[in-house]
Design a protein around this motif. Structure first.
Motif, short mmCIF file in Angstrom:
data_model
loop_
_atom_site.label_atom_id
_atom_site.label_comp_id
_atom_site.label_asym_id
_atom_site.label_seq_id
_atom_site.Cartn_x
_atom_site.Cartn_y
_atom_site.Cartn_z
N PRO A 63 -1.56 2.40 -6.27
CA PRO A 63 -3.01 2.49 -6.39
C PRO A 63 -3.58 1.84 -7.65
CG PRO A 63 -2.02 4.55 -7.06
CD PRO A 63 -0.89 3.67 -6.60
N ILE A 64 -2.71 1.49 -8.60
CA ILE A 64 -3.15 0.90 -9.87
C ILE A 64 -2.69 -0.55 -9.94
CG2 ILE A 64 -3.09 1.07 -12.37
CD1 ILE A 64 -4.51 3.40 -10.99
N ASP A 65 -3.58 -1.44 -10.32
CA ASP A 65 -3.23 -2.85 -10.48
C ASP A 65 -2.21 -2.98 -11.61
OD1 ASP A 65 -3.39 -5.65 -11.54
OD2 ASP A 65 -4.84 -5.84 -9.90
N PRO A 66 -1.02 -3.53 -11.32
CA PRO A 66 0.03 -3.60 -12.34
C PRO A 66 -0.28 -4.54 -13.50
CG PRO A 66 0.68 -4.83 -10.40
CD PRO A 66 -0.58 -4.10 -10.04
N VAL A 67 -1.24 -5.43 -13.34
CA VAL A 67 -1.59 -6.37 -14.41
C VAL A 67 -2.71 -5.82 -15.28
CG1 VAL A 67 -2.50 -8.67 -14.93
CG2 VAL A 67 -0.82 -8.37 -13.11
N THR A 68 -3.80 -5.36 -14.64
CA THR A 68 -4.95 -4.87 -15.40
C THR A 68 -4.84 -3.41 -15.77
OG1 THR A 68 -6.20 -4.26 -13.41
CG2 THR A 68 -6.38 -6.55 -14.18
N GLY A 69 -4.01 -2.64 -15.00
CA GLY A 69 -3.92 -1.21 -15.24
C GLY A 69 -5.12 -0.44 -14.74
N VAL A 98 0.83 -1.21 0.00
CA VAL A 98 0.00 0.00 0.00
C VAL A 98 0.86 1.25 0.00
CG1 VAL A 98 -1.76 1.31 1.23
CG2 VAL A 98 -1.89 -1.19 1.15
N GLY A 99 1.79 1.36 0.97
CA GLY A 99 2.61 2.57 1.02
C GLY A 99 3.13 2.85 2.41
N SER A 100 3.07 4.12 2.83
CA SER A 100 3.64 4.54 4.11
C SER A 100 2.53 4.86 5.10
CB SER A 100 4.53 5.78 3.92
OG SER A 100 5.58 5.50 3.01
N ASP A 143 -6.50 4.51 -3.70
CA ASP A 143 -6.04 5.90 -3.81
C ASP A 143 -6.82 6.86 -2.91
OD1 ASP A 143 -8.45 6.09 -5.17
OD2 ASP A 143 -7.54 6.24 -7.15
N GLU A 144 -7.85 6.37 -2.21
CA GLU A 144 -8.60 7.20 -1.28
C GLU A 144 -8.17 6.99 0.17
OE1 GLU A 144 -12.95 7.34 -3.55
OE2 GLU A 144 -12.54 5.73 -2.10
N MET A 145 -7.12 6.21 0.38
CA MET A 145 -6.75 5.81 1.73
C MET A 145 -5.84 6.79 2.47
SD MET A 145 -6.20 1.73 1.10
CE MET A 145 -5.57 1.48 2.76
N VAL A 146 -5.34 7.80 1.81
CA VAL A 146 -4.48 8.77 2.48
C VAL A 146 -5.26 9.44 3.62
CG1 VAL A 146 -3.19 10.92 2.24
CG2 VAL A 146 -3.07 9.19 0.44
N ASN A 147 -4.64 9.44 4.81
CA ASN A 147 -5.22 10.01 6.03
C ASN A 147 -6.42 9.23 6.56
OD1 ASN A 147 -3.39 12.18 6.37
ND2 ASN A 147 -4.51 13.40 4.88
N THR A 148 -6.59 7.99 6.10
CA THR A 148 -7.59 7.11 6.70
C THR A 148 -6.91 6.21 7.72
OG1 THR A 148 -7.33 5.41 5.00
CG2 THR A 148 -8.98 7.13 4.61
N PRO A 149 -7.64 5.71 8.73
CA PRO A 149 -7.01 4.90 9.78
C PRO A 149 -6.43 3.59 9.27
CG PRO A 149 -9.14 5.75 10.51
CD PRO A 149 -9.05 6.03 9.04
N VAL A 150 -5.31 3.19 9.84
CA VAL A 150 -4.74 1.87 9.61
C VAL A 150 -5.42 0.90 10.56
CG1 VAL A 150 -2.65 0.47 9.67
CG2 VAL A 150 -2.53 2.85 8.93
N ALA A 151 -5.91 -0.21 10.05
CA ALA A 151 -6.58 -1.19 10.90
C ALA A 151 -5.59 -1.72 11.94
CB ALA A 151 -7.13 -2.33 10.05
N SER A 152 -5.86 -1.41 13.21
CA SER A 152 -4.92 -1.82 14.27
C SER A 152 -5.60 -1.89 15.62
CB SER A 152 -3.75 -0.83 14.34
OG SER A 152 -4.22 0.49 14.53
#
Length: 288
Positions: free
Chosen positions: A241-247, A197-199, A269-278
């Motif tokens: 945010p983009i599927d590398p196979v389907t694009g 996902v990212g950071s 791509d809508e997950m920035v500043n949303t909670p991390v499940a923890s």
């Protein structure tokens, strides 16, 4: 299991501690080098094979299901045609340093302050590197920088500690679900997949205290205990945010619900500043 893997590691470690009057220092340094090898024994459940032509079947002579010995695997389909699958055979190696340091300063016999730092790295989640038969060789290892600062109090009647922490995790992975892609490349038969996902940023405060009630109730070992934890864990950067196979735009959860109870797909791509499940963001307890 469709594959086997081996991860031999080489590690060097050193540690030291120093006391300078009221200051205590603890530091360590670790070097880790790993070499990972993954080999498929048979195709994954959603692998796509290449159908042999009649000419290829004739050239190869008698065919049998199983590994060919040249990195491929033969299977006979329900249509009686033969299919050849390329088996994954991948290696990956890397070395990195992991420093840690901690400080504790005692102002007096009751009051102290402390701080810690750690740089931690770990091998990328296997389900990201090898995801239902899809190999992601460029997936980076997870990296974390962790800081902590706190204060403590110790006396015959009260023991208390308050600390705050902040951690960053880069190249963090998560489990997602898209039922529309169930059984497709990179997704299992229920539509689950592990993706990079990212950071994320994890920060919070923690308080714990124990108050001795011996003198109040004249009962030895009787005390009041309390804890409070608040954390704020959020995704801060999205790298895939983009599927590398389907694009196509990648869904994080196709069954996500709004506050009104209606289904509203949550996209990666809508997950920035949303909670991390923890788990719960706020917790407290009181006991005697």
């Amino acid at each position: 299991r469709d594959y086997h893997g081996a991860t031999p590691q080489f590690t060097l470690f050193t540690q030291g501690s120093w006391q300078l009057e009221k200051l205590n220092v603890l530091a360590s340094l670790q070097y880790v080098h790993y070499s990972y090898k993954l080999t498929e024994d048979m195709p994954s459940e959603n692998a796509i094979g290449q159908m042999l032509t009649r000419a290829q079947e004739a050239t190869r002579g008698t065919l049998a299901e199983g590994p060919t010995g040249s990195g491929t695997f033969l299977m006979k389909g329900t249509d009686t045609r033969w299919y050849e699958f390329t088996l994954v055979n991948a290696t990956r190696s890397r070395g990195f340093w992991q420093p840690k340091a901690g400080l504790n300063y005692n102002f007096n016999e009751n009051l102290n302050v402390f701080g810690n730092f750690a740089h931690v790295e770990r091998f990328v989640d296997l389900s990201v590197y090898y995801n239902s038969g899809r190999l992601y060789p460029n997936a980076k290892d997870e990296v974390s920088n962790q800081f902590e600062l706190g204060v403590g109090w110790t006396s015959p009647t009260l023991r208390a500690k308050l600390n705050g922490y902040s951690m960053t995790w880069d190249n963090k992975s998560a489990r997602i679900r898209d039922v529309s892609k169930a059984g497709m490349d990179g997704y299992d038969y229920q539509g689950y997949a592990s993706i990079l996902v990212g950071s994320s940023r994890h920060q919070g405060i923690e308080l714990e205290a124990n108050y001795n009630l011996d003198q109040l109730f004249q009962v030895r070992g009787f005390e009041l205990q309390g804890t409070f934890t608040y954390m704020d864990n959020k995704w801060k950067k999205i790298v895939d945010p983009i599927d590398p196979v389907t694009g196509q735009r990648r869904a994080f959860n196709t069954g996500a619900l709004t506050s009104a109870g209606t289904v509203d797909t949550l996209w990666v791509d809508e997950m920035v500043n949303t909670p991390v499940a923890s788990g719960p963001q706020t917790m407290y307890s009181i006991g005697i």
